[in-house]
Write a protein that holds these residues in place. Structure first.
Motif, PDB file in Angstrom:
ATOM      1  N   ASN A 190       0.848  -1.132  -0.083  1.00  0.00           N
ATOM      2  CA  ASN A 190      -0.083   0.061  -0.247  1.00  0.00           C
ATOM      3  C   ASN A 190       0.746   1.334   0.091  1.00  0.00           C
ATOM      4  O   ASN A 190       0.215   2.495   0.006  1.00  0.00           O
ATOM      5  CB  ASN A 190      -0.901   0.307   1.280  1.00  0.00           C
ATOM      6  N   ALA A 191       2.002   1.250   0.113  1.00  0.00           N
ATOM      7  CA  ALA A 191       2.934   2.214   0.016  1.00  0.00           C
ATOM      8  C   ALA A 191       2.765   3.007  -1.195  1.00  0.00           C
ATOM      9  O   ALA A 191       2.768   2.454  -2.146  1.00  0.00           O
ATOM     10  CB  ALA A 191       4.442   1.804   0.327  1.00  0.00           C
ATOM     11  N   ASP A 192       2.772   4.506  -0.945  1.00  0.00           N
ATOM     12  CA  ASP A 192       2.462   5.269  -2.444  1.00  0.00           C
ATOM     13  C   ASP A 192       3.786   6.198  -2.671  1.00  0.00           C
ATOM     14  O   ASP A 192       3.811   6.881  -3.605  1.00  0.00           O
ATOM     15  CB  ASP A 192       1.005   5.998  -2.186  1.00  0.00           C
ATOM     16  N   THR A 193       4.749   6.084  -2.000  1.00  0.00           N
ATOM     17  CA  THR A 193       5.967   6.615  -2.363  1.00  0.00           C
ATOM     18  C   THR A 193       7.146   5.738  -2.456  1.00  0.00           C
ATOM     19  O   THR A 193       7.026   4.812  -1.748  1.00  0.00           O
ATOM     20  CB  THR A 193       6.309   8.003  -1.505  1.00  0.00           C
ATOM     21  N   ALA A 194       8.276   6.156  -3.002  1.00  0.00           N
ATOM     22  CA  ALA A 194       9.473   5.190  -3.204  1.00  0.00           C
ATOM     23  C   ALA A 194       9.908   5.121  -1.608  1.00  0.00           C
ATOM     24  O   ALA A 194      10.439   4.178  -1.299  1.00  0.00           O
ATOM     25  CB  ALA A 194      10.248   5.542  -4.028  1.00  0.00           C
ATOM     26  N   ALA A 195      10.046   6.306  -0.824  1.00  0.00           N
ATOM     27  CA  ALA A 195      10.584   6.449   0.235  1.00  0.00           C
ATOM     28  C   ALA A 195       9.972   5.367   1.253  1.00  0.00           C
ATOM     29  O   ALA A 195      10.437   4.805   2.001  1.00  0.00           O
ATOM     30  CB  ALA A 195      10.473   7.924   0.687  1.00  0.00           C
ATOM     31  N   LYS A 196       8.505   5.508   1.216  1.00  0.00           N
ATOM     32  CA  LYS A 196       7.743   4.418   2.010  1.00  0.00           C
ATOM     33  C   LYS A 196       8.013   2.982   1.673  1.00  0.00           C
ATOM     34  O   LYS A 196       8.401   2.358   2.667  1.00  0.00           O
ATOM     35  CB  LYS A 196       6.251   4.885   1.975  1.00  0.00           C
ATOM     36  N   LYS A 197       8.121   2.865   0.560  1.00  0.00           N
ATOM     37  CA  LYS A 197       8.259   1.343   0.071  1.00  0.00           C
ATOM     38  C   LYS A 197       9.513   0.891   0.772  1.00  0.00           C
ATOM     39  O   LYS A 197       9.626  -0.243   1.277  1.00  0.00           O
ATOM     40  CB  LYS A 197       8.529   1.364  -1.400  1.00  0.00           C
ATOM     41  N   THR A 198      10.594   1.859   0.669  1.00  0.00           N
ATOM     42  CA  THR A 198      11.975   1.359   1.168  1.00  0.00           C
ATOM     43  C   THR A 198      11.815   1.057   2.669  1.00  0.00           C
ATOM     44  O   THR A 198      12.370   0.168   3.363  1.00  0.00           O
ATOM     45  CB  THR A 198      13.058   2.594   1.077  1.00  0.00           C
ATOM     46  N   ILE A 199      11.459   2.113   3.349  1.00  0.00           N
ATOM     47  CA  ILE A 199      11.160   1.789   4.676  1.00  0.00           C
ATOM     48  C   ILE A 199      10.419   0.365   4.994  1.00  0.00           C
ATOM     49  O   ILE A 199      10.803  -0.196   5.810  1.00  0.00           O
ATOM     50  CB  ILE A 199      10.583   2.978   5.548  1.00  0.00           C
ATOM     51  N   LYS A 239      10.071 -13.261   1.476  1.00  0.00           N
ATOM     52  CA  LYS A 239      11.329 -13.635   0.901  1.00  0.00           C
ATOM     53  C   LYS A 239      11.474 -12.964  -0.741  1.00  0.00           C
ATOM     54  O   LYS A 239      12.595 -12.344  -1.157  1.00  0.00           O
ATOM     55  CB  LYS A 239      11.557 -15.207   0.542  1.00  0.00           C
ATOM     56  N   LYS A 240      10.312 -13.322  -1.578  1.00  0.00           N
ATOM     57  CA  LYS A 240      10.519 -12.757  -2.801  1.00  0.00           C
ATOM     58  C   LYS A 240      10.555 -11.370  -2.576  1.00  0.00           C
ATOM     59  O   LYS A 240      11.260 -10.570  -3.898  1.00  0.00           O
ATOM     60  CB  LYS A 240       8.937 -13.221  -3.352  1.00  0.00           C
ATOM     61  N   ILE A 241       9.781 -10.492  -2.067  1.00  0.00           N
ATOM     62  CA  ILE A 241       9.845  -9.060  -2.079  1.00  0.00           C
ATOM     63  C   ILE A 241      11.292  -8.758  -1.694  1.00  0.00           C
ATOM     64  O   ILE A 241      11.632  -7.646  -2.459  1.00  0.00           O
ATOM     65  CB  ILE A 241       9.005  -8.370  -0.969  1.00  0.00           C
ATOM     66  N   ILE A 242      11.786  -9.318  -0.645  1.00  0.00           N
ATOM     67  CA  ILE A 242      13.126  -8.869  -0.177  1.00  0.00           C
ATOM     68  C   ILE A 242      14.167  -9.213  -1.541  1.00  0.00           C
ATOM     69  O   ILE A 242      15.171  -8.286  -1.517  1.00  0.00           O
ATOM     70  CB  ILE A 242      13.646  -9.602   0.992  1.00  0.00           C
ATOM     71  N   GLU A 243      14.181 -10.063  -2.125  1.00  0.00           N
ATOM     72  CA  GLU A 243      15.152 -10.391  -3.107  1.00  0.00           C
ATOM     73  C   GLU A 243      14.720  -9.680  -4.429  1.00  0.00           C
ATOM     74  O   GLU A 243      15.607  -9.565  -5.319  1.00  0.00           O
ATOM     75  CB  GLU A 243      14.851 -11.955  -3.628  1.00  0.00           C
ATOM     76  N   GLU A 244      13.430  -8.775  -4.456  1.00  0.00           N
ATOM     77  CA  GLU A 244      13.388  -8.211  -5.845  1.00  0.00           C
ATOM     78  C   GLU A 244      14.299  -6.964  -6.035  1.00  0.00           C
ATOM     79  O   GLU A 244      14.736  -6.325  -5.047  1.00  0.00           O
ATOM     80  CB  GLU A 244      11.821  -7.289  -5.563  1.00  0.00           C
TER      81      GLU A 244
END
Ligand SMILES: [Zn+2]
Length: 244
Positions: A190-199, A239-244
């Motif tokens: 649900n993160a709407d910014t790249a920064a939020k996605k990283t966190i 696991k998949k998300i982390i490896e992306e």
């Protein structure tokens, strides 16, 4: 149960195994059998296998856990050197390094003098238990109903209450950690910014680290936890998300 790797034979054993063994075999010959040696005579002949260097070397290889049930009996002082092929039947293997297993008193007592040469059970130093066991809820089962797995479970009492209770507790923890992981994944999506996605990706990584700790060889019931995570959807997705 998990795969264990045997450490090199301790020095004390290299130096003394021949003498210890020949003294025992001589006593067996003179008394007409292992069981016929009087207890007070037998004890000092056999108890060398309990030498502290043998114990520490052996117990280290299993991280102080029982080779069969993966509990940590060391905490209550009940870890023992067990003879995989029983010494009462195979006294010539009393001081054989490859015949020693670190074992809790419960598994040792349950296995007793089961003849593993005639009716083999799983030795986690020789084969990978993952190939022979599955789990169903809190019960360990033999993969594809294999005979040696079944016999191992019965012989060592691996589905006794003393083991199913702690497995149930771990299952509750694993469930709650996997729920947290699921929440972290939803937040990430649900993160709407790249920064939020990283966190939020970092949060997933942190949750993964916690749940993966259960599968470390140092942890009790790590084989059980590893099996649980294999089929845990949030875990595999994370696991998949982390490896992306
Ligand atoms: Zn045990």
């Amino acid at each position: 149960m998990i795969k264990l790797n045997r450490k090199p034979k301790p020095k004390i054993l290299i130096q003394n195994e021949k003498t210890w063994s020949s003294n025992l075999m001589a006593a067996i010959a003179s008394h007409g059998g292992y069981s016929k040696i009087p207890k007070e005579k037998k004890e000092p002949l056999i108890n060398h296998y309990k030498h502290k260097d043998i114990k520490s070397n052996l117990f280290e290889s299993s991280r102080q856990k029982c080779a069969f049930c993966e509990t940590k009996p060391g905490e209550s002082g009940n870890i023992e050197v067990e003879h995989f092929a029983p010494k009462a039947i195979y006294p010539n293997l009393t001081f054989e390094w490859s015949n020693f297993l670190p074992c809790c008193r419960k598994c040792n007592g349950s296995k007793l003098d089961h003849d593993t040469v005639q009716e083999p059970i799983i030795n986690p130093y020789n084969v990978d238990p993952e190939d022979f066991f599955d789990y169903q809820d809190i019960r360990i089962t033999a993969k594809n109903n294999n005979a040696i797995g079944k016999l191992t479970i019965d012989t060592c009492g691996l589905n006794s209450v003393r083991l199913m209770e702690p497995r149930a507790k771990i299952l509750i923890s694993l469930n709650s950690y996997s729920q947290s992981l699921e929440d972290a994944i939803t937040n990430y999506k649900n993160a709407d910014t790249a920064a939020k996605k990283t966190i939020r990706k970092r949060k997933i990584a942190e949750s993964l680290e916690i749940i993966e700790k259960f599968t470390q060889p140092t942890e009790v019931f790590s084989g059980y936890c590893k099996f649980y995570l294999k089929t845990c959807e949030p875990f595999n997705m994370a696991k998949k998300i982390i490896e992306e």
